[in-house]
Design a protein around this motif. Structure first.
Motif, PDB file in Angstrom:
ATOM      1  N   SER A   1     -32.932  28.585  12.893  1.00  0.00           N
ATOM      2  CA  SER A   1     -32.513  27.564  11.932  1.00  0.00           C
ATOM      3  C   SER A   1     -31.199  28.031  11.328  1.00  0.00           C
ATOM      4  O   SER A   1     -30.547  28.913  11.870  1.00  0.00           O
ATOM      5  N   THR A   2     -30.837  27.480  10.195  1.00  0.00           N
ATOM      6  CA  THR A   2     -29.602  27.938   9.540  1.00  0.00           C
ATOM      7  C   THR A   2     -29.844  29.102   8.589  1.00  0.00           C
ATOM      8  O   THR A   2     -28.891  29.714   8.119  1.00  0.00           O
TER       9      THR A   2
ATOM     10  N   GLU B   1     -26.947  31.656   7.198  1.00  0.00           N
ATOM     11  CA  GLU B   1     -26.599  31.724   5.776  1.00  0.00           C
ATOM     12  C   GLU B   1     -26.774  33.128   5.215  1.00  0.00           C
ATOM     13  O   GLU B   1     -25.914  33.625   4.487  1.00  0.00           O
TER      14      GLU B   1
END
Length: 141
Positions: A40-41, A45
């Motif tokens: 995912s992100t 991040e």
């Protein structure tokens, strides 16, 4: 994916946080390590925040492109990416006392530079670059 992370790491002296009601940045302030168990992100991040991050990506669920394979091999060699609970558990047993030392090591940081180059472009002009990209796309339509 059925990792049952809380059960698998119960023997380690760590507190597991899973708080969908809070932001990633809020969770980072209260943590010393991020363990990401799906693509995912979140890992992008936390890596861009230069926050100690490990990935538990099963090859059964995360299929890498040809260009991604060498980058993820560097992440594996640095202890950032793991394909099994056993590998991650062993890594944590060895590194937990010195997570910051590991994260700041040349090997780890070099693997992160490779990852960021391909998957997490950093620029102080990002807002302007995004605006230009969107304007260019709009003008083509």
């Amino acid at each position: 994916y059925g990792w049952h992370v809380d059960e698998l790491f119960k023997d380690l002296d760590i507190q597991i946080t899973s708080s969908p009601a809070t932001t990633l940045q809020q969770n980072l302030r209260n943590s010393s390590l991020v363990i990401v168990t799906y693509d995912s992100t979140s890992h992008i991040e936390s890596i861009l925040s230069n926050f100690p991050t490990v990935l538990l990506f099963s090859p059964e669920f995360v299929v890498l492109s040809e260009e991604a394979i060498p980058v993820f091999e560097k992440l594996k060699a640095a202890g950032i990416c793991h394909e099994s609970i056993e590998s991650l558990n062993q890594f944590l047993l060895e590194m937990l006392p010195d997570i910051d030392l590991w994260w700041g090591s040349d090997k780890t940081q070099n693997a992160l530079v490779a990852f960021k180059y391909y998957f997490a472009h950093e620029s102080p002009d990002s807002p302007q670059e995004w605006r230009k990209l969107l304007e260019d796309l709009e003008s083509k339509n």
